[in-house]
Design a protein around this motif. Structure first.
Motif: not given
Length: 100
Positions: A1-22
């Motif tokens: 099953m292919p993984i399809i991630v849109t740029e918007t979803e990827f940017q959202k993921f990066r934003g959530e990851l960024y917020n994990q760093f103190n």
């Protein structure tokens, strides 16, 4: 099953990851980008030369130092408690009176 991630979803993921760093979140994200795009660095120095790590060499160490890992903090707290309850560290070894 292919993984399809849109740029918007990827940017959202990066934003959530960024917020994990103190602290030093920008440096930490650069470090992650450098790690994810790297397949040849065999040292931290080489990793700091990755084009995606846009900061200086010392920033890489600061970013690593700013990362917090709950399990590591738990061990460090336990070690600190052991030192306090067992009386270790009350006086530096070189300052103790030794009668020979």
């Amino acid at each position: 099953m292919p993984i399809i991630v849109t740029e918007t979803e990827f940017q959202k993921f990066r934003g959530e990851l960024y917020n994990q760093f103190n602290d030093l979140a920008d440096s930490a994200m650069d470090l992650l980008d450098a790690l994810c795009s790297n397949n040849k660095a065999s040292s931290v120095v080489q990793l700091s030369l990755n084009p995606l790590f846009r900061r200086g060499y010392s920033a890489l160490f600061k970013a690593i130092g700013a990362l917090s890992f709950p399990e590591t903090a738990k061990v460090e707290n336990q070690e600190r408690e052991d030192i306090e309850t067992k009386g270790w560290g009350q006086k530096p070894l070189l300052e103790r009176n030794c009668s020979t």
